[in-house]
Design a protein around this motif. Structure first.
Motif, PDB file in Angstrom:
ATOM      1  N   ASP A   1     -11.183 -11.281   3.822  1.00 47.54           N
ATOM      2  CA  ASP A   1     -10.420 -12.320   3.129  1.00 47.54           C
ATOM      3  C   ASP A   1      -9.790 -11.708   1.885  1.00 47.54           C
ATOM      4  OD1 ASP A   1      -9.339 -14.695   2.307  1.00 47.54           O
ATOM      5  OD2 ASP A   1     -11.224 -15.493   1.487  1.00 47.54           O
ATOM      6  N   VAL A   2      -8.778 -10.857   2.111  1.00 48.05           N
ATOM      7  CA  VAL A   2      -8.102 -10.163   1.007  1.00 48.05           C
ATOM      8  C   VAL A   2      -6.597 -10.201   1.256  1.00 48.05           C
ATOM      9  CG1 VAL A   2     -10.052  -8.624   0.537  1.00 48.05           C
ATOM     10  CG2 VAL A   2      -8.271  -7.918   2.157  1.00 48.05           C
ATOM     11  N   ASP A   3      -5.835 -10.008   0.196  1.00 48.55           N
ATOM     12  CA  ASP A   3      -4.389  -9.944   0.324  1.00 48.55           C
ATOM     13  C   ASP A   3      -3.976  -8.638   0.984  1.00 48.55           C
ATOM     14  OD1 ASP A   3      -4.053 -12.385  -0.936  1.00 48.55           O
ATOM     15  OD2 ASP A   3      -3.872 -11.494  -2.935  1.00 48.55           O
ATOM     16  N   LYS A   4      -2.872  -8.673   1.707  1.00 46.15           N
ATOM     17  CA  LYS A   4      -2.285  -7.475   2.297  1.00 46.15           C
ATOM     18  C   LYS A   4      -3.297  -6.693   3.116  1.00 46.15           C
ATOM     19  CE  LYS A   4       1.792  -7.966   0.343  1.00 46.15           C
ATOM     20  NZ  LYS A   4       3.026  -8.210   1.122  1.00 46.15           N
ATOM     21  N   ARG A   5      -4.092  -7.381   3.925  1.00 44.85           N
ATOM     22  CA  ARG A   5      -5.118  -6.684   4.683  1.00 44.85           C
ATOM     23  C   ARG A   5      -4.536  -5.804   5.786  1.00 44.85           C
ATOM     24  NH1 ARG A   5      -7.878 -11.963   7.602  1.00 44.85           N
ATOM     25  NH2 ARG A   5      -6.236 -12.382   9.124  1.00 44.85           N
ATOM     26  N   ASP A   6      -3.267  -6.030   6.127  1.00 49.20           N
ATOM     27  CA  ASP A   6      -2.633  -5.185   7.131  1.00 49.20           C
ATOM     28  C   ASP A   6      -2.472  -3.751   6.647  1.00 49.20           C
ATOM     29  OD1 ASP A   6      -0.691  -6.607   5.393  1.00 49.20           O
ATOM     30  OD2 ASP A   6       0.766  -5.315   6.369  1.00 49.20           O
ATOM     31  N   ARG A   7      -2.606  -3.508   5.342  1.00 47.43           N
ATOM     32  CA  ARG A   7      -2.519  -2.149   4.809  1.00 47.43           C
ATOM     33  C   ARG A   7      -3.834  -1.393   4.942  1.00 47.43           C
ATOM     34  NH1 ARG A   7       0.092  -3.431  -1.106  1.00 47.43           N
ATOM     35  NH2 ARG A   7       1.986  -4.507  -0.416  1.00 47.43           N
ATOM     36  N   LEU A   8      -4.904  -2.112   5.202  1.00 44.96           N
ATOM     37  CA  LEU A   8      -6.231  -1.505   5.212  1.00 44.96           C
ATOM     38  C   LEU A   8      -6.545  -0.839   6.544  1.00 44.96           C
ATOM     39  CD1 LEU A   8      -8.061  -4.443   3.432  1.00 44.96           C
ATOM     40  CD2 LEU A   8      -7.647  -2.186   2.448  1.00 44.96           C
ATOM     41  N   GLN A   9      -7.358   0.206   6.469  1.00 40.70           N
ATOM     42  CA  GLN A   9      -7.808   0.918   7.657  1.00 40.70           C
ATOM     43  C   GLN A   9      -9.309   1.157   7.550  1.00 40.70           C
ATOM     44  OE1 GLN A   9      -5.225   4.282   9.049  1.00 40.70           O
ATOM     45  NE2 GLN A   9      -4.334   4.062   7.013  1.00 40.70           N
ATOM     46  N   THR A  10      -9.962   1.237   8.708  1.00 41.54           N
ATOM     47  CA  THR A  10     -11.369   1.601   8.698  1.00 41.54           C
ATOM     48  C   THR A  10     -11.494   3.118   8.556  1.00 41.54           C
ATOM     49  OG1 THR A  10     -11.431   1.766  11.127  1.00 41.54           O
ATOM     50  CG2 THR A  10     -12.025  -0.351  10.136  1.00 41.54           C
ATOM     51  N   VAL A  11     -12.536   3.532   7.854  1.00 40.59           N
ATOM     52  CA  VAL A  11     -12.814   4.963   7.674  1.00 40.59           C
ATOM     53  C   VAL A  11     -13.633   5.406   8.878  1.00 40.59           C
ATOM     54  CG1 VAL A  11     -13.834   6.703   6.171  1.00 40.59           C
ATOM     55  CG2 VAL A  11     -12.779   4.650   5.180  1.00 40.59           C
ATOM     56  N   GLY A  12     -12.951   5.952   9.881  1.00 43.18           N
ATOM     57  CA  GLY A  12     -13.608   6.220  11.147  1.00 43.18           C
ATOM     58  C   GLY A  12     -13.703   4.934  11.958  1.00 43.18           C
ATOM     59  N   ARG A  13     -14.449   5.003  13.049  1.00 44.79           N
ATOM     60  CA  ARG A  13     -14.547   3.844  13.932  1.00 44.79           C
ATOM     61  C   ARG A  13     -15.957   3.675  14.453  1.00 44.79           C
ATOM     62  NH1 ARG A  13      -9.079   3.889  17.746  1.00 44.79           N
ATOM     63  NH2 ARG A  13      -7.569   3.860  16.022  1.00 44.79           N
ATOM     64  N   LEU A  14     -16.285   2.426  14.737  1.00 44.65           N
ATOM     65  CA  LEU A  14     -17.485   2.091  15.482  1.00 44.65           C
ATOM     66  C   LEU A  14     -17.044   1.427  16.777  1.00 44.65           C
ATOM     67  CD1 LEU A  14     -19.778   0.537  12.692  1.00 44.65           C
ATOM     68  CD2 LEU A  14     -19.823   2.873  13.584  1.00 44.65           C
ATOM     69  N   ASP A  15     -17.762   1.694  17.864  1.00 47.43           N
ATOM     70  CA  ASP A  15     -17.441   1.059  19.139  1.00 47.43           C
ATOM     71  C   ASP A  15     -17.544  -0.453  19.013  1.00 47.43           C
ATOM     72  OD1 ASP A  15     -17.037   3.501  20.261  1.00 47.43           O
ATOM     73  OD2 ASP A  15     -18.893   3.542  21.424  1.00 47.43           O
TER      74      ASP A  15
END
Length: 240
Positions: free
Chosen positions: A87-101
């Motif tokens: 629940d943050v502004d401009k969340r489309d700019r965010l990325q996960t650091v690595g991935r989890l299945d």
């Protein structure tokens, strides 16, 4: 920075919406109505939209307790992306650091700081990751030695992945790995004949998932945690 860009960077306005509110006279800079998107906003200027003072969002660093059923990807898929939980502004700019299945739960880091992210996930910076692993069958007595020696995975150029583990009970272990990903962990156990029932990430570098952070909840990292992750990655890289 151009005023129209400033509006987009500090709010949920798109570029076309920013132009519209400017033309409507809804934006002031230091108390003066400005309608030109090309107006340069200087450091210290007060920009207001409909009387509300705006400020640039800046770089963000969060921890998220990932629930099962969500993907660490912004691409279209059959599962919702974890970014949608924020629940943050401009969340489309965010990325996960690595991935989890999609079925893996627990700690995932989220940021819009690309340099910081790559320092953590770079193959040369083998940052410790700790997982709670639940297995379908009890483990053999010699499993610790097998993991210390390294498990070779097909399709990975027969690369041996090493890890250390601590038994919790006969079907649960706490595993620490540096250069592997969560699907590597599953494949390592499957190579030994022990399918993984559940995988939960508890720690990345010095940052431990908050015990009171419920699945789907998130919080901003502290400045100490942000610096600690970058520092631990730098230390890991010096050993290559």
């Amino acid at each position: 920075m151009r005023l129209d860009k400033y509006l987009c960077e500090s709010s949920d306005l798109t570029r076309s919406q920013a132009r519209s509110v400017l033309l409507d006279g809804d934006v002031t800079v230091n108390g003066e109505v400005i309608k030109r998107g090309t107006h340069e906003v200087q450091e210290g200027d007060e920009v207001q939209w409909e009387g509300e003072t705006l400020s640039l969002i800046g770089l963000r660093y969060l921890m998220l307790n990932k629930p099962a059923g969500h993907e660490c990807s912004n691409r279209n898929s059959q599962h919702p992306p974890v970014i949608d939980l924020l629940d943050v502004d401009k969340r489309d700019r965010l990325q996960t650091v690595g991935r989890l299945d999609v079925d893996t739960t627990g700690l995932i880091l989220v940021t819009d700081d690309g340099k910081w992210m790559h320092r953590i996930i770079s193959p040369r910076n083998r940052c410790d990751k700790v997982y709670l692993v639940t297995l379908a069958e009890p483990l053999p007595d010699n499993v610790e030695n097998l993991f210390k020696q390294g498990i070779e995975l097909e399709g990975e150029a027969q690369r041996g992945l090493s890890a250390s583990l601590v038994r919790i009970d006969e079907r649960s272990i706490r595993l620490t790995i540096q250069d592997g990903k969560d699907f590597h962990i599953k494949r390592m156990f499957e190579a030994l004949g022990y399918p993984v029932l559940a995988l939960h990430c508890e720690r990345i570098g010095p940052v431990v998932l908050d015990a009171d952070l419920q699945p789907g909840e998130s919080r901003y990292l502290t400045a100490t945690e942000v610096a600690g992750l970058a520092h631990s990655s730098d230390e890991a890289g010096t050993g290559d």
